[in-house]
Design a protein around this motif. Sequence first.
Motif, PDB file in Angstrom:
ATOM      1  N   PRO A 170      47.696  50.586  38.525  1.00 46.01           N
ATOM      2  CA  PRO A 170      48.386  49.150  38.386  1.00 46.01           C
ATOM      3  C   PRO A 170      47.326  48.237  37.909  1.00 46.01           C
ATOM      4  O   PRO A 170      46.166  48.491  38.032  1.00 46.01           O
ATOM      5  CB  PRO A 170      48.910  48.898  39.714  1.00 46.01           C
ATOM      6  CG  PRO A 170      49.066  50.193  40.536  1.00 46.01           C
ATOM      7  CD  PRO A 170      47.778  51.013  39.793  1.00 46.01           C
ATOM      8  N   THR A 171      47.914  47.192  37.194  1.00 49.10           N
ATOM      9  CA  THR A 171      47.017  46.006  36.432  1.00 49.10           C
ATOM     10  C   THR A 171      46.905  45.142  37.801  1.00 49.10           C
ATOM     11  O   THR A 171      47.816  44.629  38.463  1.00 49.10           O
ATOM     12  CB  THR A 171      47.640  45.312  35.642  1.00 49.10           C
ATOM     13  OG1 THR A 171      47.868  46.312  34.427  1.00 49.10           O
ATOM     14  CG2 THR A 171      46.914  44.353  34.994  1.00 49.10           C
ATOM     15  N   VAL A 172      45.564  45.076  38.340  1.00 48.68           N
ATOM     16  CA  VAL A 172      45.336  44.105  39.305  1.00 48.68           C
ATOM     17  C   VAL A 172      44.241  43.216  39.221  1.00 48.68           C
ATOM     18  O   VAL A 172      43.532  43.219  38.238  1.00 48.68           O
ATOM     19  CB  VAL A 172      44.968  45.015  40.703  1.00 48.68           C
ATOM     20  CG1 VAL A 172      46.180  46.247  41.215  1.00 48.68           C
ATOM     21  CG2 VAL A 172      43.629  45.897  40.571  1.00 48.68           C
ATOM     22  N   VAL A 173      43.984  42.305  40.017  1.00 43.48           N
ATOM     23  CA  VAL A 173      42.777  41.155  39.972  1.00 43.48           C
ATOM     24  C   VAL A 173      41.711  41.808  40.215  1.00 43.48           C
ATOM     25  O   VAL A 173      41.553  42.734  41.241  1.00 43.48           O
ATOM     26  CB  VAL A 173      43.103  39.892  40.742  1.00 43.48           C
ATOM     27  CG1 VAL A 173      42.124  38.924  40.683  1.00 43.48           C
ATOM     28  CG2 VAL A 173      44.486  39.247  40.310  1.00 43.48           C
ATOM     29  N   VAL A 174      40.608  41.546  39.460  1.00 41.49           N
ATOM     30  CA  VAL A 174      39.397  42.200  39.856  1.00 41.49           C
ATOM     31  C   VAL A 174      39.193  41.885  41.074  1.00 41.49           C
ATOM     32  O   VAL A 174      38.805  40.219  41.525  1.00 41.49           O
ATOM     33  CB  VAL A 174      38.434  41.808  38.826  1.00 41.49           C
ATOM     34  CG1 VAL A 174      36.874  42.363  39.197  1.00 41.49           C
ATOM     35  CG2 VAL A 174      38.857  42.334  37.407  1.00 41.49           C
ATOM     36  N   THR A 175      38.526  42.628  42.265  1.00 43.74           N
ATOM     37  CA  THR A 175      38.021  42.199  43.409  1.00 43.74           C
ATOM     38  C   THR A 175      37.020  43.037  43.887  1.00 43.74           C
ATOM     39  O   THR A 175      36.880  44.088  43.153  1.00 43.74           O
ATOM     40  CB  THR A 175      39.031  42.396  44.536  1.00 43.74           C
ATOM     41  OG1 THR A 175      39.608  43.621  44.809  1.00 43.74           O
ATOM     42  CG2 THR A 175      40.337  41.377  44.362  1.00 43.74           C
ATOM     43  N   VAL A 176      36.189  43.083  44.685  1.00 37.13           N
ATOM     44  CA  VAL A 176      35.021  44.014  45.304  1.00 37.13           C
ATOM     45  C   VAL A 176      35.808  45.278  45.388  1.00 37.13           C
ATOM     46  O   VAL A 176      35.169  46.188  44.974  1.00 37.13           O
ATOM     47  CB  VAL A 176      34.504  43.398  46.509  1.00 37.13           C
ATOM     48  CG1 VAL A 176      33.478  44.413  47.292  1.00 37.13           C
ATOM     49  CG2 VAL A 176      33.807  42.005  46.365  1.00 37.13           C
ATOM     50  N   GLU A 177      37.168  45.362  45.939  1.00 37.80           N
ATOM     51  CA  GLU A 177      37.703  46.616  46.142  1.00 37.80           C
ATOM     52  C   GLU A 177      37.962  47.429  45.042  1.00 37.80           C
ATOM     53  O   GLU A 177      37.793  48.628  44.747  1.00 37.80           O
ATOM     54  CB  GLU A 177      38.861  46.584  47.378  1.00 37.80           C
ATOM     55  CG  GLU A 177      39.447  47.618  47.518  1.00 37.80           C
ATOM     56  CD  GLU A 177      40.782  47.486  48.397  1.00 37.80           C
ATOM     57  OE1 GLU A 177      41.290  48.497  48.665  1.00 37.80           O
ATOM     58  OE2 GLU A 177      41.013  46.296  48.897  1.00 37.80           O
ATOM     59  N   SER A 178      38.569  46.411  44.220  1.00 36.12           N
ATOM     60  CA  SER A 178      39.123  47.069  43.020  1.00 36.12           C
ATOM     61  C   SER A 178      38.030  47.390  42.053  1.00 36.12           C
ATOM     62  O   SER A 178      38.166  48.585  41.180  1.00 36.12           O
ATOM     63  CB  SER A 178      40.146  46.375  42.140  1.00 36.12           C
ATOM     64  OG  SER A 178      39.417  45.021  41.688  1.00 36.12           O
TER      65      SER A 178
END
Length: 254
Positions: A105-113
């Motif tokens: 899925p297209t998601v916002v860049v975070t530490v987890e992603s």
Amino acid sequence: MTGRTHEHGRTGLWATALCAVLLTACSGTDPQPVPATPTTGASSTPSPTPSPRPTSVELTDTYFAQGQCAAPVSDRDARVGGVTTYRVASCTDALAVATVTRRSPTVVVTVESATTEPGCEDTTDLTIDLAANLVRATGAQGTDGAMTAYACLRTLREPHPGDPGNGGGFKIIKGDCVYAATGDPGGRTVAETRCDGTGAHRPEYRIRELVELIAPRSTAGGGSCSDTGGTVLTLPRYSRYGKGLPKLACGVPL
């Protein structure tokens, strides 16, 4: 009489010229410059202004959706093998090289992603960092909202790099062959190569088993392959983009 007339005429001409020079000097007016003669062949058309580079571009789930195919951005890239940027293409396109089998899925860049490994199948031949690919393809400076996504692809033609022993693919799996990578003092960190010996490096081990435990590098030396009778090897980071910690494997010397 005629000679005197000619002399008098020359004197009058000199006097007229002298007066003209004195009049110019005393007037304080600079002489007008002579217009330059245009250079033959010179173009007077101004150079076109380059289009401004877009600040950002939108990344959505429709970009390289499952079932779509990918082709290099130019046929030259396909010829030289320096493929780094892809475009969405019809699967019947002569330059299409792979089809999307799975997409995150297209998601916002975070530490987890940013540290999560893409959920591709083991025999995936190719992965695409879709945000980076879209930026390169459009010349933008980034994606709207700093979004990220990955696509997992399988080549349209054989041989498949991700199949066991073929020396490529998304990650090292059971049945692949490896060689000791340079720069590792212990000689236990390995990289993939073809099992048939036609690759750039001679195969030294065949992977018999993978240790699913994700462990830091310092734990690798304490592992054991006594159950399978192999050598403990440290695999490179799971993703081609450096995400995930190294895994362990038991390799059989060749």
